[in-house]
Design a protein around this motif. Structure first.
Motif, PDB file in Angstrom:
ATOM      1  N   CYS A   1       2.150   1.898  -3.443  1.00  0.00           N
ATOM      2  CA  CYS A   1       1.066   2.466  -4.271  1.00  0.00           C
ATOM      3  C   CYS A   1       0.855   3.943  -3.962  1.00  0.00           C
ATOM      4  O   CYS A   1       0.637   4.745  -4.869  1.00  0.00           O
TER       5      CYS A   1
ATOM      6  N   ARG B   1       0.834  -1.209   0.000  1.00  0.00           N
ATOM      7  CA  ARG B   1       0.000   0.000   0.000  1.00  0.00           C
ATOM      8  C   ARG B   1       0.867   1.256   0.000  1.00  0.00           C
ATOM      9  O   ARG B   1       0.563   2.233  -0.687  1.00  0.00           O
TER      10      ARG B   1
ATOM     11  N   GLU C   1       3.760   5.854  -5.510  1.00  0.00           N
ATOM     12  CA  GLU C   1       3.570   5.929  -6.962  1.00  0.00           C
ATOM     13  C   GLU C   1       2.487   6.941  -7.322  1.00  0.00           C
ATOM     14  O   GLU C   1       2.659   7.732  -8.258  1.00  0.00           O
TER      15      GLU C   1
END
Length: 91
Positions: free
Chosen positions: A40, A37, A43
């Motif tokens: 992510c 997570r 990103e």
């Protein structure tokens, strides 16, 4: 470079710049799904800033040498870079 550093520093981890445009984050005592997570989120934050990144993640629940863990993360990052190039060529 400073924008990436700022994004990485907002994560709950120890952040180190290796040199050039390479950074490493050490996430200790964090479950694998939480690490994923966090990747992510990093990103997404980079994408929001129009920053292209390739992130390699290596997670282990058992004793492993730092060198082996590092190599798996590095391999993962280079695989992501290869995939990004392939995706660009397919457009």
């Amino acid at each position: 470079m400073k924008r990436v550093g700022t994004i990485l520093q907002s994560s709950e981890s120890s952040v180190y710049r290796l040199g050039g445009d390479e950074f490493v984050l050490f996430l200790e005592m964090m479950p694998e799904d939480a690490c994923e997570r966090m990747v992510c989120q990093i990103e997404a934050a980079c994408q929001k800033e129009s920053i292209s990144v390739a992130i390699g993640l290596a997670w282990s629940s058992c004793p492993e040498t730092i060198e082996a863990l590092w190599q798996r993360a590095d391999d993962s990052m280079y695989e992501q870079k290869r995939q990004q190039k392939t995706d660009l060529l397919d457009v």
